[in-house]
Write an enzyme that holds these catalytic residues in place. Structure first.
Site, PDB file in Angstrom:
ATOM      1  N   GLU A 164     -37.392   9.009 -11.467  1.00  0.00           N
ATOM      2  CA  GLU A 164     -36.311   8.047 -11.662  1.00  0.00           C
ATOM      3  C   GLU A 164     -34.943   8.631 -12.023  1.00  0.00           C
ATOM      4  O   GLU A 164     -34.429   8.409 -13.135  1.00  0.00           O
ATOM      5  CB  GLU A 164     -36.718   7.008 -12.715  1.00  0.00           C
ATOM      6  N   GLU A 350     -45.390   3.903  -9.524  1.00  0.00           N
ATOM      7  CA  GLU A 350     -45.532   3.037 -10.704  1.00  0.00           C
ATOM      8  C   GLU A 350     -45.338   1.598 -10.282  1.00  0.00           C
ATOM      9  O   GLU A 350     -44.432   1.290  -9.485  1.00  0.00           O
ATOM     10  CB  GLU A 350     -44.459   3.317 -11.773  1.00  0.00           C
TER      11      GLU A 350
HETATM   12  C1  FCB Z   1     -40.265   3.344 -15.782  1.00  0.00           C
HETATM   13  C2  FCB Z   1     -40.674   4.665 -16.380  1.00  0.00           C
HETATM   14  C3  FCB Z   1     -41.968   4.621 -17.137  1.00  0.00           C
HETATM   15  C4  FCB Z   1     -42.148   3.330 -17.903  1.00  0.00           C
HETATM   16  C5  FCB Z   1     -41.901   2.156 -17.002  1.00  0.00           C
HETATM   17  C6  FCB Z   1     -42.124   0.816 -17.660  1.00  0.00           C
HETATM   18  O1  FCB Z   1     -38.876   3.281 -15.718  1.00  0.00           O
HETATM   19  O2  FCB Z   1     -40.778   5.646 -15.388  1.00  0.00           O
HETATM   20  O3  FCB Z   1     -42.023   5.759 -17.955  1.00  0.00           O
HETATM   21  O4  FCB Z   1     -41.325   3.336 -18.993  1.00  0.00           O
HETATM   22  O5  FCB Z   1     -40.615   2.206 -16.491  1.00  0.00           O
END
Ligand code: FCB
Length: 442
Positions: A164, A350
């Protein structure tokens, strides 16, 4: 919902959010240790000192992954655990050993490791030296990539350089909500540039050290919807997309920075990052996949000329983060990215939802809203695949409830509930549902 038989099913975590043991075995301080120790930065002064004690409880956690039938596990490596100041060229043995035994433990359980190098725990001395806005950080990141890919490369094929870049640069250096807590857009743009540059410099090094390596980067992407059909909202939505998505995607796929955004930032009086010859070639290095972290869409309302566009959070169901739940926007995001960029593969690295639900009197965690979140986002994935998107994997965020950055332990994203007093793990109903969902499709 149908998925290819060889689809990669997994769960994800990151080092600072779960490991704890911040002073053990020679680990150096990271910017998150410092940030947490600064009053007012993190909810109730929480920090990662204990977190989920994964540093000691990793075997139990890997057993849970196995019990859930996960094919893959995405974890990150704490940079200061292996290179305590960030300036070393040789890894600290205790740190290397920890990740080595973690990887062995995964392989023994038939789970494929996916390693992320940078998930935000920067060694404090590198921050002191100038942090991500400093170009000189790049070779140190390459050293980190080199040390880790040499150490684990015989057993780990899958590598994610950065997690990110938007969050690292914009929350770390523009809004100051994340470590190191700087509020300066010029620095944020420089940070973003060096994150992408260091990615480009590290990929060939990883490939040299790892036979049949699969290497990529993870972006958090947010599909942008104008709040209305008005011209002002449409322009704002386009700008939000430029700021959040295209500023990162374009250079990664060989298009340099988007023209409209360069003009916009210049109009706003921001200093553009210093670009050296060859930077864009590095940034556009060939990768094997694009990792996407997806949580929610952005509904964008334009303000009067000159103001920042405002992000609304929709009117639908929301998670504890106040993020709207709207699965179809993930399908749109995936088809848009596939249409606009030549990604070879896309992997959801994610996706998940924060809900506080804890164990009932009967000990069960009946987190039906999390299950519904997964269900509608997996449906979006399945339809994107039907439409030809080369989506090859999905990692639920997160294996465990954990330290949610500025929110401390107040937001629970886990498939597994963690009682932070006793460190007891309880597998939530959503995790059993995910286990069955995966089992039916493997
Ligand atoms: C993302 C992050 C992860 C977690 C999620 C909810 O931005 O990569 O570490 O905090 O959000």
């Amino acid at each position: 919902m149908s998925f290819p038989k060889d689809f990669i099913w997994g769960a994800a975590t990151s080092s600072y959010q779960i490991e704890g043991a911040v002073n053990r075995d020679g680990r150096g301080p990271s910017i998150w240790d410092t940030f947490c120790a600064t009053p007012g930065k993190v909810y109730k002064g929480h920090d990662g000192a204990r977190a989920c004690e994964h540093y000691d409880r990793w075997e139990e956690d890997l057993d849970i992954l196995q019990e859930l039938g996960m094919k893959a596990y995405r974890f990150s490596i704490a940079w200061p655990r292996v290179l305590p100041t960030g300036f070393e060229k040789q890894g600290l043995q205790a740190g290397l050993d920890f990740y080595s035994k973690l990887v062995d433990g995964l392989l023994e359980r038939g789970i494929t490791p996916w390693a992320t190098l940078y998930h935000w725990d920067l060694p404090q001395p590198l921050d002191d030296a100038g942090s991500w806005p400093w170009r000189g950080i790049c070779p140190h990141f390459v050293d980190f990539a080199d040390v880790m890919s040499r150490s684990l490369g015989d057993r780990v094929a899958n590598w994610i350089t950065h997690n990110e870049p938007w969050v690292v640069s914009m929350l770390g250096y523009k809004s100051g909500e994340h470590a190191p807590g700087i509020k300066d857009m010029d620095k944020a743009l420089a940070a973003a540039h060096h994150i992408l540059l260091s990615h480009g410099m590290a990929v060939p090094v990883i490939r040299d050290n790892v036979k049949d390596a699969k290497v990529g980067i993870t972006l958090n992407l947010c599909p942008s919807y104008p709040a209305s059909n008005s011209e002002i909202d449409r322009v704002a939505a386009e700008r939000f997309d430029g700021h959040f998505n295209r500023w990162f995607l374009d250079p990664l796929y060989g298009r340099d920075y988007p023209r409209d955004m360069i003009e916009h930032y210049e109009r706003e009086g921001f200093a553009l990052p210093e670009i050296h010859e060859g930077d864009f070639e590095h940034m556009a290095v060939d990768t094997d996949f694009l990792g996407i972290n997806f949580y929610s869409r952005g509904i964008i309302r334009g303000e009067e000329e000159g103001n920042d566009p405002q992000t609304l959070h929709g009117t639908g169901v929301k998670t504890d983060m106040d993020w709207e739940v709207y699965g179809p926007s993930l399908r749109r995001l995936l088809t848009d990215v596939h249409r606009d960029y030549p990604t070879k593969e896309i992997i959801i690295t994610e996706n998940g939802a924060a809900y506080a639900t804890g164990p009932d009197e009967d000990g069960r965690v009946k987190d039906t809203r999390r299950r519904a979140y997964f269900e509608q986002h997996l449906e979006a994935c399945a339809s994107a695949i039907d439409e030809g998107v080369p989506l090859t994997g999905y990692f639920a965020w997160s294996l465990l409830d954990n330290f949610e950055w500025a929110f401390g332990y107040a937001k629970r994203f886990g498939l597994v509930h963690v009682d932070y007093e006793t460190q007891k793990r309880t597998i939530k109903d959503s995790a059993y549902w995910y286990r069955d969902f995966v089992a039916e499709r493997s």
